[in-house]
Design a protein around this motif. Structure first.
Motif, mmCIF file in Angstrom:
data_model
loop_
_atom_site.group_PDB
_atom_site.id
_atom_site.type_symbol
_atom_site.label_atom_id
_atom_site.label_comp_id
_atom_site.label_asym_id
_atom_site.label_seq_id
_atom_site.Cartn_x
_atom_site.Cartn_y
_atom_site.Cartn_z
ATOM 1 N N VAL A 21 9.261 -17.431 1.506
ATOM 2 C CA VAL A 21 9.831 -16.074 1.568
ATOM 3 C C VAL A 21 8.941 -15.070 0.858
ATOM 4 O O VAL A 21 8.625 -13.998 1.382
ATOM 5 C CB VAL A 21 11.251 -16.064 0.948
ATOM 6 N N ILE A 22 8.502 -15.405 -0.358
ATOM 7 C CA ILE A 22 7.672 -14.481 -1.130
ATOM 8 C C ILE A 22 6.325 -14.253 -0.455
ATOM 9 O O ILE A 22 5.786 -13.138 -0.466
ATOM 10 C CB ILE A 22 7.482 -15.015 -2.563
ATOM 11 N N ALA A 23 5.783 -15.312 0.174
ATOM 12 C CA ALA A 23 4.463 -15.193 0.798
ATOM 13 C C ALA A 23 4.492 -14.381 2.085
ATOM 14 O O ALA A 23 3.479 -13.771 2.452
ATOM 15 C CB ALA A 23 3.898 -16.586 1.082
ATOM 16 N N ASN A 24 5.641 -14.358 2.757
ATOM 17 C CA ASN A 24 5.691 -13.732 4.085
ATOM 18 C C ASN A 24 6.465 -12.419 4.145
ATOM 19 O O ASN A 24 6.423 -11.736 5.163
ATOM 20 C CB ASN A 24 6.320 -14.712 5.093
ATOM 21 N N ARG A 25 7.163 -12.068 3.070
ATOM 22 C CA ARG A 25 7.940 -10.828 3.078
ATOM 23 C C ARG A 25 7.507 -9.947 1.911
ATOM 24 O O ARG A 25 7.648 -10.352 0.759
ATOM 25 C CB ARG A 25 9.448 -11.113 2.971
ATOM 26 N N PRO A 26 6.972 -8.769 2.193
ATOM 27 C CA PRO A 26 6.567 -7.888 1.090
ATOM 28 C C PRO A 26 7.777 -7.356 0.334
ATOM 29 O O PRO A 26 8.856 -7.168 0.914
ATOM 30 C CB PRO A 26 5.820 -6.751 1.806
ATOM 31 N N PHE A 27 7.600 -7.109 -0.960
ATOM 32 C CA PHE A 27 8.690 -6.575 -1.771
ATOM 33 C C PHE A 27 8.898 -5.095 -1.456
ATOM 34 O O PHE A 27 7.953 -4.369 -1.114
ATOM 35 C CB PHE A 27 8.380 -6.739 -3.265
ATOM 36 N N ARG A 28 10.147 -4.659 -1.557
ATOM 37 C CA ARG A 28 10.477 -3.250 -1.376
ATOM 38 C C ARG A 28 10.330 -2.552 -2.720
ATOM 39 O O ARG A 28 10.996 -2.896 -3.686
ATOM 40 C CB ARG A 28 11.906 -3.094 -0.840
ATOM 41 N N LEU A 29 9.440 -1.575 -2.769
ATOM 42 C CA LEU A 29 9.165 -0.870 -4.014
ATOM 43 C C LEU A 29 9.820 0.501 -3.999
ATOM 44 O O LEU A 29 9.803 1.201 -2.979
ATOM 45 C CB LEU A 29 7.656 -0.727 -4.217
ATOM 46 N N GLY A 30 10.383 0.878 -5.130
ATOM 47 C CA GLY A 30 11.035 2.173 -5.252
ATOM 48 C C GLY A 30 10.033 3.296 -5.451
ATOM 49 O O GLY A 30 8.811 3.095 -5.503
ATOM 50 N N LEU A 31 10.579 4.491 -5.601
ATOM 51 C CA LEU A 31 9.742 5.683 -5.707
ATOM 52 C C LEU A 31 8.824 5.629 -6.921
ATOM 53 O O LEU A 31 7.659 6.029 -6.853
ATOM 54 C CB LEU A 31 10.642 6.921 -5.790
ATOM 55 N N ASP A 32 9.301 5.112 -8.041
ATOM 56 C CA ASP A 32 8.501 5.121 -9.255
ATOM 57 C C ASP A 32 7.349 4.127 -9.204
ATOM 58 O O ASP A 32 6.409 4.228 -9.991
ATOM 59 C CB ASP A 32 9.376 4.852 -10.484
ATOM 60 N N LEU A 33 7.399 3.166 -8.300
ATOM 61 C CA LEU A 33 6.328 2.194 -8.171
ATOM 62 C C LEU A 33 5.412 2.466 -6.981
ATOM 63 O O LEU A 33 4.207 2.228 -7.047
ATOM 64 C CB LEU A 33 6.913 0.781 -8.033
ATOM 65 N N ARG A 34 5.988 2.947 -5.903
ATOM 66 C CA ARG A 34 5.215 3.143 -4.679
ATOM 67 C C ARG A 34 4.651 4.549 -4.556
ATOM 68 O O ARG A 34 3.669 4.788 -3.871
ATOM 69 C CB ARG A 34 6.107 2.825 -3.476
ATOM 70 N N GLY A 35 5.284 5.495 -5.230
ATOM 71 C CA GLY A 35 4.903 6.892 -5.062
ATOM 72 C C GLY A 35 5.626 7.493 -3.866
ATOM 73 O O GLY A 35 6.110 6.790 -2.983
ATOM 74 N N GLY A 36 5.722 8.817 -3.819
ATOM 75 C CA GLY A 36 6.401 9.476 -2.707
ATOM 76 C C GLY A 36 6.964 10.815 -3.140
ATOM 77 O O GLY A 36 6.416 11.473 -4.033
ATOM 78 N N SER A 37 8.054 11.200 -2.510
ATOM 79 C CA SER A 37 8.650 12.508 -2.762
ATOM 80 C C SER A 37 10.094 12.359 -3.223
ATOM 81 O O SER A 37 10.789 11.422 -2.831
ATOM 82 C CB SER A 37 8.619 13.370 -1.493
ATOM 83 N N GLN A 38 10.524 13.301 -4.045
ATOM 84 C CA GLN A 38 11.927 13.381 -4.462
ATOM 85 C C GLN A 38 12.397 14.819 -4.318
ATOM 86 O O GLN A 38 11.773 15.738 -4.839
ATOM 87 C CB GLN A 38 12.104 12.911 -5.901
ATOM 88 N N LEU A 39 13.507 14.992 -3.597
ATOM 89 C CA LEU A 39 14.062 16.312 -3.361
ATOM 90 C C LEU A 39 15.462 16.373 -3.940
ATOM 91 O O LEU A 39 16.247 15.431 -3.807
ATOM 92 C CB LEU A 39 14.121 16.643 -1.865
ATOM 93 N N THR A 40 15.768 17.480 -4.587
ATOM 94 C CA THR A 40 17.117 17.733 -5.075
ATOM 95 C C THR A 40 17.723 18.846 -4.237
ATOM 96 O O THR A 40 17.177 19.954 -4.166
ATOM 97 C CB THR A 40 17.111 18.151 -6.556
ATOM 98 N N ILE A 41 18.845 18.552 -3.577
ATOM 99 C CA ILE A 41 19.493 19.479 -2.656
ATOM 100 C C ILE A 41 20.752 20.035 -3.301
ATOM 101 O O ILE A 41 21.628 19.278 -3.734
ATOM 102 C CB ILE A 41 19.833 18.781 -1.318
ATOM 103 N N GLN A 42 20.839 21.340 -3.373
ATOM 104 C CA GLN A 42 21.988 22.023 -3.970
ATOM 105 C C GLN A 42 22.926 22.504 -2.872
ATOM 106 O O GLN A 42 22.517 23.188 -1.941
ATOM 107 C CB GLN A 42 21.512 23.222 -4.782
#
Length: 467
Positions: A21-42
């Motif tokens: 399982v570990i060898a064939n399925r990549p881990f899902r990384l969150g925003l703080d590990l993978r990088g990306g965008s965060q939006l706050t909607i009011q």
């Protein structure tokens, strides 16, 4: 002995499966590990909706989640904050302006009349779309970004093809005042009730009059995505459905009916939204965080392994093997369950290693007490597990309860910490009680290893070492 061998075979099978399982399925990384965008909607009150309550917040959250799905972000997080804000985390999205454009607009709900002559084509298009949605789900589970992007593009084309089967909208979201699930009397199915404004009720009566008994449907679209396509019975051919109220019938479950009602309310509510924060988390920060977390976790694990061998001798060495198996099983379980790893989540996993060690410490200390009391080695090991079990169970149950509370009442990163810690504690129970126990009794089958001094250096010489 036969039972012990069966347990050992089961442990071996779990180890092999975990490695695969570990060898064939990549881990899902969150925003703080993978990088990306965060939006706050009011969310902002309007003349029609002067108060932002939980119902409004949930409805708008549902619309935002649908739009995020259209972006094709498999590890996205959409959560409410406070009473009038929604935070959207989009790992891997490096174009926050595009995300802001897609997420910031007001949801468009409308009701459309199906064109004559398309009665045979609509079921075919819906079946094709269902297959595409299944491809999207499969791509998300596999974290296959390329397949996901291809499926999302196909879904957009499918939505356009279905939209071509309907005329221009006759009713808009502002014509719908409310939507709610209601149970069907005498059965387990649910319907969705609709309440229109006075003007919307007149338009709906005209629409249903045109479609009654024709076999054509009312297309209910949210952001050009077909939510439902109910037909109108011939009974309403003369006047249409009047009174400003209607019911969408079908074999809906309670969950499906509530989900559709939330989507309809979210599209109908004229609540203005504004992006009040749009920030980007760099991938470099994520890589640094991963490396530091790995260094911390590996260093801590090595120190624990050394301590267990030095202090507990042979049982400590066996505990080390159990801890390695524990780490392998836990990581595989995170992968199978689709747990999104974040920094707090990794912290929860590392903390659960301490819980796994604690269980072994309790067992070995009890075993030493039994040896010093003069019991045989076999009976000491057996009594050590039996007497330590209640303490291990109490400690782990209380930790799991705390994790459930954190997950239930917490948000975002707190949930990630609670989830990994809770799962780790459950797995640690398995490895401490099953793996350590099986390995210890396996060692006792070898006469050269069946010596009390290997288990307790200062054991009294009068202790009997036979079985």
């Amino acid at each position: 002995m036969r039972k012990q061998r069966s347990v050992l075979i089961l442990i071996l099978v779990m180890i092999i499966v975990s490695i695969v399982v570990i060898a064939n399925r990549p881990f899902r990384l969150g925003l703080d590990l993978r990088g990306g965008s965060q939006l706050t909607i009011q969310l902002k009150p309007s003349e029609a909706v002067p108060t932002i309550d939980e119902r409004v917040l949930t409805s708008v959250q549902s619309v935002i989640e649908n739009r995020v799905n259209e972006l094709g972000v498999s590890e996205a997080v959409v959560q409410t904050v406070g009473q009038d804000q929604i935070v959207v985390q989009l790992p891997g999205v490096n174009n926050p302006e595009e995300a802001e454009r897609v997420l910031g607009g007001t949801a468009q709900l409308d009701f459309r009349e199906q064109k004559p002559g398309t009665e045979q084509q609509l079921p075919v298009e819906l079946q094709v779309q269902q297959g595409i949605k299944q491809q999207i789900e499969d791509a998300k589970k596999k974290a296959d970004s390329q397949a996901l992007a291809t499926a999302i593009e196909s879904l957009n084309k499918s939505n356009e093809a279905i939209a071509q089967l309907y005329n221009n909208p006759l009713l808009r979201g502002q014509d719908l005042k409310d939507a709610y699930p209601e149970p069907v009397q005498g059965g387990g199915n649910w319907n969705i009730g609709l309440v229109f404004s006075p003007e919307g009720g007149d338009k709906f009566a005209e629409l249903t009059k045109n479609l009654a008994g024709t076999g054509r449907t009312i297309g209910i679209f949210l952001d050009n995505d077909l939510l439902s396509a109910p037909s109108v019975p011939v009974d309403f051919a003369d006047t249409g459905i009047t009174g400003g109220r209607a019911v969408i019938t079908g074999r809906f479950t309670a969950e499906d009916a509530n989900a559709l009602a939330v989507q309809l309310r979210g599209g109908a509510l004229p609540v203005p939204v504004e992006i009040v924060e749009n920030r980007t988390v760099g991938a470099t920060l994520g890589r640094d965080s991963i490396q530091r977390s790995i260094y911390a976790g590996v260093t801590g694990l090595i120190l624990v392994l050394i301590f267990m061998v030095v202090y507990y001798r042979l049982p400590g060495l066996i505990a080390d093997f159990s801890l390695l198996i524990y780490a392998l099983l836990s990581l595989a379980l995170f992968n199978l369950l689709g747990v999104t790893l974040t920094l707090p989540g990794i912290a929860g996993f590392i903390l659960s290693i301490g819980m796994a060690v604690d269980a072994n410490v309790l067992i070995f200390e009890r075993t030493r007490e039994e040896l010093k009391a003069g019991k045989t080695l076999y009976r000491s090991v057996e009594s050590g597990f039996y007497r330590a079990f209640s303490s291990i169970l109490d400690g782990n149950v209380t930790t799991v309860i705390a994790c459930i509370a954190l997950f239930w009442f917490g948000t975002g990163l707190v949930k990630g910490f609670a989830l990994t810690l809770g799962l780790g504690v459950v797995v640690s129970m398995l490895t401490a009680i099953t793996c350590s126990r099986s390995f210890l009794f396996l060692v006792l089958d070898f006469p050269e290893l069946r010596k009390p001094e290997f288990f307790c250096p200062n054991v009294v010489k009068k202790s009997v070492i036979s079985n």
